[in-house]
Write an enzyme that holds these catalytic residues in place. Structure first.
Site, PDB file in Angstrom:
ATOM      1  CE1 TYR A 165     -31.063  55.609 146.594  1.00  0.00           C
ATOM      2  CE2 TYR A 165     -32.888  54.510 147.701  1.00  0.00           C
ATOM      3  CZ  TYR A 165     -31.765  55.322 147.742  1.00  0.00           C
ATOM      4  OH  TYR A 165     -31.335  55.847 148.941  1.00  0.00           O
ATOM      5  CG  ASP A 167     -23.770  63.665 139.429  1.00  0.00           C
ATOM      6  OD1 ASP A 167     -22.813  62.961 139.083  1.00  0.00           O
ATOM      7  OD2 ASP A 167     -24.428  63.451 140.455  1.00  0.00           O
TER       8      ASP A 167
END
Length: 372
Positions: A21, A277
């Site tokens: 993931y 981020d």
């Protein structure tokens, strides 16, 4: 001047795991250069010098990846050396690192302890659950290695917290995971809702976190946490801590809960700087610390645009009775945009149901803590 924080990627998108993931893998695929390699010491020294010249009271150097430990222990030893060299104003320095724990040995653990690093260690729960998605390049689970790292951290008294990604399998077994964390005396826990790849409609992958599963996860975890808090068994879960703080009048320290994006200084291995981020992509490139100063980057047109885009909140969201607690949620969960505007949070229904379920108990705990 407010505290200054840099989120540094010294190994860029390079990693020694192949977590199924991984959101940064999809971020890297959405830019012209997938990996900027390992940060050289000249770039490290430059960013340390500029950050400490810019800071007045306190600053944070946070290291993330990819996997930041791939830059090597010597890289981090030079970090501390540069900080001592350039901290001429006596700024309080905080060092943090997020790691998967794969390369941690006795030398690493001793270094992190001796230099007061706060470590975020990724662990998704029990062996069977963790090993479903957090695998090495040979597709082998990594749970046993992470637990050996836990033993080293305990031996050397490293300050650490547990980070776990709420994916499909985790959401189904929250009680089992919470009890596992308690048995191992993990007292500081952060959960991160799983992200689908950038640009994809969410919910289509085996690991995808659906709104209903997220609702069930939040409710079950809160019930267990609340029961322990009432018994005086204090466990810190970052999201719940932030909600309590907001009810008590404090601003959330988790940027995804503030409602409007804030410009962070996310520094890639080549010195390139981005505002978040989740958006280390070419579109949101702000500049490079090799040639520019922090104040110049913060005041750039890219930085201004990044914040401005996040200000829009769907009218349905503004009318919601939980807007003061939810504030629309993280922008990354309000994509894909429509007409260049964020849409309702993918987990909107989860949060509405969750707040309806827990708010009386949150206020009860807030009153309890206010009396202390």
């Amino acid at each position: 001047m407010p505290p200054v924080s840099l989120l540094i990627k010294p190994a860029s998108s390079n990693c020694n795991l192949r977590c199924k993931y991984c959101f940064y893998h999809s971020v890297a695929e959405n830019r012209d250069v997938r990996s900027y390699g390992i940060m050289d010491l000249e770039t490290l020294e430059n960013l340390v010098e500029k950050t400490l010249n810019f800071s007045d009271v306190t600053c944070t150097f946070a290291f993330q990846g990819g996997e930041p430990t791939l830059a090597g222990l010597h890289f981090f030893e030079k970090l501390v050396e540069f900080q001592k060299k350039y901290n001429k104003k006596g700024v309080k320095i905080n060092n943090t690192i997020q790691t998967n724990g794969m390369v941690i040995d006795e030398k690493w653990a001793k270094y992190l302890s001796d230099n007061d690093f706060l470590v975020g260690l990724s662990l998704d729960g029990t062996k069977d659950i963790h090993d479903m998605n957090r695998v090495d390049p040979s597709n082998k689970g990594t749970f046993n290695k992470v637990m050996r790292t836990v033993d080293l951290f305990n031996k050397y008294e490293v300050e650490y917290n547990i980070l776990f990604v709420v994916n499909s399998s985790v959401a189904r077994h929250v009680t089992k995971i919470y009890n596992f964390f308690k048995r191992n005396d993990f007292r500081f826990i952060q959960f991160i809702p799983c992200l689908d790849p950038m640009g994809e409609k969410p919910g289509r992958n085996p690991y995808s976190l659906t709104p209903q599963r997220f609702t069930d996860f939040l409710k079950t975890l809160f019930d267990a946490w609340y029961t322990d808090i009432k018994k005086g068994d204090m466990i810190s879960i970052r999201y719940f801590d932030n909600l309590l703080g907001m009810i008590m009048g404090y601003p959330p320290e988790n940027c995804g809960m503030s409602g409007i994006c804030q410009v962070q200084f996310v520094v890639e291995a080549d010195g390139g700087v981005y505002p978040c981020d989740f958006y280390v992509i070419d579109e949101w490139y702000m500049g490079n610390l090799k040639t520019q100063e922090l104040d110049e980057l913060r005041e750039s047109e890219t930085a201004r645009k990044f914040v401005e885009v996040s200000r829009y909140i769907d009218p349905k969201c503004r009318q919601c009775k939980w807007i003061n607690l939810c504030r629309g949620g993280c922008r990354r969960n309000r994509e894909p945009f429509v007409d260049k505007k964020p849409v309702l949070n993918y987990f909107c229904s989860s949060y509405m149901d969750f707040f309806e379920y827990v708010t009386p108990r949150l206020y009860e705990l807030a009153m309890l803590f206010n009396k202390r």
